[in-house]
Write a protein that holds these residues in place. Structure first.
Motif, PDB file in Angstrom:
ATOM      1  N   UNK A 116      -7.396  -7.814  -5.544  1.00 45.84           N
ATOM      2  CA  UNK A 116      -6.366  -8.776  -4.814  1.00 45.84           C
ATOM      3  C   UNK A 116      -7.371  -9.880  -4.294  1.00 45.84           C
ATOM      4  N   UNK A 117      -8.405  -9.509  -3.929  1.00 45.93           N
ATOM      5  CA  UNK A 117      -9.370 -10.877  -3.161  1.00 45.93           C
ATOM      6  C   UNK A 117      -9.664 -11.589  -4.344  1.00 45.93           C
ATOM      7  N   UNK A 118     -10.047 -10.872  -5.806  1.00 45.03           N
ATOM      8  CA  UNK A 118     -10.543 -11.785  -6.865  1.00 45.03           C
ATOM      9  C   UNK A 118      -9.256 -12.430  -7.158  1.00 45.03           C
ATOM     10  N   UNK A 119      -7.984 -12.626  -6.614  1.00 43.39           N
ATOM     11  CA  UNK A 119      -6.829 -13.096  -7.143  1.00 43.39           C
ATOM     12  C   UNK A 119      -6.369 -12.398  -8.490  1.00 43.39           C
ATOM     13  N   UNK A 120      -6.726 -11.296  -8.563  1.00 46.89           N
ATOM     14  CA  UNK A 120      -6.175 -10.459 -10.066  1.00 46.89           C
ATOM     15  C   UNK A 120      -5.420  -9.558  -9.734  1.00 46.89           C
ATOM     16  N   UNK A 121      -4.725  -9.431  -8.581  1.00 41.57           N
ATOM     17  CA  UNK A 121      -3.423  -8.389  -8.254  1.00 41.57           C
ATOM     18  C   UNK A 121      -2.614  -8.910  -7.219  1.00 41.57           C
ATOM     19  N   UNK A 122      -1.368  -8.801  -7.269  1.00 40.58           N
ATOM     20  CA  UNK A 122      -0.409  -9.230  -6.326  1.00 40.58           C
ATOM     21  C   UNK A 122       0.616  -8.085  -5.994  1.00 40.58           C
ATOM     22  N   UNK A 123       1.097  -8.384  -4.732  1.00 38.30           N
ATOM     23  CA  UNK A 123       2.255  -7.365  -4.210  1.00 38.30           C
ATOM     24  C   UNK A 123       3.544  -7.869  -4.978  1.00 38.30           C
ATOM     25  N   UNK A 124       4.395  -7.078  -5.774  1.00 44.44           N
ATOM     26  CA  UNK A 124       5.642  -7.577  -6.230  1.00 44.44           C
ATOM     27  C   UNK A 124       6.916  -6.890  -5.617  1.00 44.44           C
ATOM     28  N   UNK A 125       7.783  -7.640  -5.141  1.00 43.10           N
ATOM     29  CA  UNK A 125       9.071  -7.210  -4.607  1.00 43.10           C
ATOM     30  C   UNK A 125      10.195  -6.799  -5.553  1.00 43.10           C
ATOM     31  N   UNK A 126      10.018  -7.009  -6.916  1.00 43.02           N
ATOM     32  CA  UNK A 126      10.972  -6.744  -7.829  1.00 43.02           C
ATOM     33  C   UNK A 126      11.341  -5.508  -7.919  1.00 43.02           C
ATOM     34  N   UNK A 127      12.611  -5.027  -8.083  1.00 45.09           N
ATOM     35  CA  UNK A 127      12.979  -3.614  -8.436  1.00 45.09           C
ATOM     36  C   UNK A 127      12.265  -3.077  -9.755  1.00 45.09           C
ATOM     37  N   UNK A 128      12.255  -2.000 -10.086  1.00 42.09           N
ATOM     38  CA  UNK A 128      12.000  -1.332 -11.093  1.00 42.09           C
ATOM     39  C   UNK A 128      12.681  -1.739 -12.273  1.00 42.09           C
ATOM     40  N   UNK A 129      13.805  -1.978 -12.202  1.00 41.50           N
ATOM     41  CA  UNK A 129      14.824  -2.656 -13.171  1.00 41.50           C
ATOM     42  C   UNK A 129      14.503  -4.094 -13.376  1.00 41.50           C
ATOM     43  N   UNK A 130      14.440  -4.570 -12.376  1.00 37.31           N
ATOM     44  CA  UNK A 130      14.024  -5.931 -12.767  1.00 37.31           C
ATOM     45  C   UNK A 130      12.644  -6.433 -13.425  1.00 37.31           C
TER      46      UNK A 130
END
Ligand code: ATP
Ligand code: MG
Length: 557
Positions: A116-130
């Motif tokens: 995350x610190x390296x800008x290579x991961x993010x938290x996503x709020x989409x549902x599994x289906x989305x």
């Protein structure tokens, strides 16, 4: 060790040699066997075990066992225990190198934070289906998540909240930020962490987020210093992701693990996935994971297959880069080879018919010398008397021309014993045979005046007053066909309803105190193994495999 593994040279071996030649992995070769503890191991796993432990042995390296326990909902300690027992039984040891992916949950979390610190991961709020909808298809690129460009700070905060249990299952995931337009779907921002408020069999309720296989696996390999991460072909598309994760976290290309794929073992006349095997158990098609019809290691062991046979089978099939189906006959061949060399011979009558030897003294029992095994010169003594049993198919009242077994007026030799002649057949009211009345030639046993007299047939037999009444379980394939329908559960309707037949048989008394697991060749019948259900009152035998080796015959053609 006589049965040391000598893997036929294969492409994996070549790749390792190449690495070593290029100066990589100076610390030595280090492999691992990484089962998910969500079921019992099967013969396919045996292939992976033989390969991983075998490669380590071949290169003078090490092999770890690692429980890939990142999916708490499906896992259980029962499976952890059975897996260890099976690997040991196959003859391999991990010394003190038993690990769990769950040992690394803390470290994996830190690695995720680093991404995350390296800008290579993010938290996503989409549902599994989305997420699935956004992912695109083989022909269409995916779309970027609206949450993809969150700031590092926001991602760090949300990921920590995920860890602290502030969110519901499914509300957020952590994703790698790679490339939604990649031709490789595995690289379209794969999920690295999910929320699961589920107790884990080792970490209890400490965690409510769990790493995905694709994230946990390369990092567990790297943490353990694995050099060659051998896995099955379906992970080929995931190899770029495996490398991306290690690369992004700064693991040196000369020391970090390398993933190499091989084709999984598929066997005819059975199913191999744990999900399917579990269904067979849960729906009662078999008596348990160790039912002797199951392709599980515990089932094969109970059936009477030996570790040596399974290992030599795994060696014979080799390693390939494309999937194929191996004939079950090839595994049976390996079992037969091993048991032929090891198993003592005894006499058992599977389908008995009574024979009375009318000129033999009533009440007399004599003990005749019998050899145990062509490969040894040990003997035993088998009781013989006036009333014996022979195999019902060894007698015919109206035989065809070349029938050299017992027939009215005909003579046969009883193995290790006398020549008898059929004088009369006594019937029950329903027409079935009550007994066959014979006379014997008292001089025809070993050492007697007519011992050398030749008759065409030799039959096995069991004396009736000393015979053990045994239950014999005859097995057929769980599946007669490899066409098992189109939907994932259609296979259940293809289960062979006649895969188990239980009969009551007569066996010579020498096997009375044999422990569960003891294997014999029943003369002229095949190989049999004392089952776990056995008792002194009621011996129980499993048929391991018949004597006829149709597979070996096919190969010679
Ligand atoms: P299944 O689909 O039967 O549940 P799996 O791959 O999910 O199998 P794991 O416990 O994850 O089972 O597997 C442990 C190791 O055994 C993995 O490295 C896997 O690649 C290997 N393996 C599993 N099935 C086979 C097979 N049929 N042939 C060879 N290797 C296998
Ligand atoms: Mg799996």
């Amino acid at each position: 060790m006589a049965d040391k593994i000598s893997l036929a040279s294969n492409f994996i071996q070549n790749a390792i040699e190449e690495d070593l030649k290029n100066g990589k992995y100076t610390e030595g070769v280090h492999t691992r066997f990484p089962p998910e503890p969500n079921g019992y191991l099967h013969i396919g796993h045996a292939k992976s075990i033989c390969l991983n432990f075998g490669l380590a042995e071949l290169f003078g390296g090490k092999c770890n066992i690692r429980f890939d326990d990142t999916n708490p909902a499906k896992e259980d300690v029962e499976y952890v225990d059975s897996i260890q027992a099976d690997v040991k039984w196959l003859g391999f040891t991990w010394d003190d190198r038993k690990f769990y992916a769950s040992d690394y949950f803390g470290k994996l979390y830190d690695y995720a934070v680093q991404l995350i610190r390296a800008g290579k991961a993010y938290v996503c709020d989409l549902t599994g289906e989305e997420i699935r909808q956004y992912r695109g298809t083989l022909t269409e690129p995916g779309r970027e998540s609206p949450y993809r460009n969150r700031s590092v700070e926001e991602n760090l905060e949300l990921f920590e909240k995920m860890k602290n249990g502030e969110f519901e299952n499914g509300s957020h995931v952590l994703r790698a930020k790679i490339d939604m337009a990649s031709p490789n779907i595995a690289m379209r921002d794969p999920v690295l962490y999910r929320i699961a408020h589920t107790e884990h069999h080792r970490t209890g309720n400490k965690w409510c987020i769990y790493p995905m296989y694709d994230f946990a696996h390369p990092l567990s390999d790297a943490i353990e210093g694995i050099t060659h991460s051998v896995c099955t072909l379906e992970f080929e598309d995931h190899r770029p992701l495996y490398n991306w994760i290690l690369e992004s976290l700064g693991f040196d290309v000369n020391t970090r693990p390398r993933q190499i794929e091989f084709a999984r073992l598929n066997l005819t006349n059975t199913v191999m996935s744990k999900r399917k095997l579990r269904l067979l158990v849960e729906k009662g098609y078999v008596s348990g994971w160790d039912d002797p019809r199951m392709p599980t290691i515990s089932g094969l062991r109970r059936r009477g297959y030996t570790a040596k046979a399974i290992r030599s089978f795994c060696e014979d099939i080799g390693v390939a880069k494309s999937n194929s189906l191996v004939d079950a006959g090839m595994l049976e061949h390996a079992v037969r080879e091993d048991l032929n060399a090891k198993a003592d011979r005894v006499m058992a009558i599977l389908y008995p018919v009574k024979v009375v030897i009318t000129n033999y003294p009533e009440g007399k029992i004599e003990y005749l010398k019998a050899d145990n095994n062509p490969n040894s010169d040990t003997n035993r003594f088998v009781p013989f008397g006036r009333d014996i049993f022979i195999e019902s198919e060894d007698f015919m009242e109206e035989p065809p021309k070349k029938f050299f077994r017992l027939k009215p007026g005909g003579e046969v030799r009883l193995k290790y014993s006398y020549i008898i002649k059929c004088e009369e057949v006594v019937k029950n009211d329903d027409g079935s045979i009550k007994e066959i009345r014979c006379t014997y030639d008292p001089d025809s046993k070993e050492g007697g005046a007519t011992a050398g007299r030749k008759v065409k047939g030799t039959l096995h037999w069991v004396e009736s007053s000393t015979a053990l009444d045994a239950e014999v379980r005859l097995y057929d394939y769980l599946f007669k066909t490899d066409e098992k329908g189109d939907t994932p559960d259609d296979f259940l309707s293809a289960v062979n309803p006649d895969s188990l037949k239980v009969i009551q048989s007569k066996i010579e008394p020498s096997v009375k105190y044999a422990a569960a697991g003891t294997k014999y060749q029943f003369l002229r019948q095949g190989y049999f193994c004392v089952d776990n259900d056995t008792t002194f009152e009621k011996p129980v035998f499993n048929r391991v495999v018949g004597l006829r080796d149709s597979w070996a015959k096919e190969q010679k053609k």
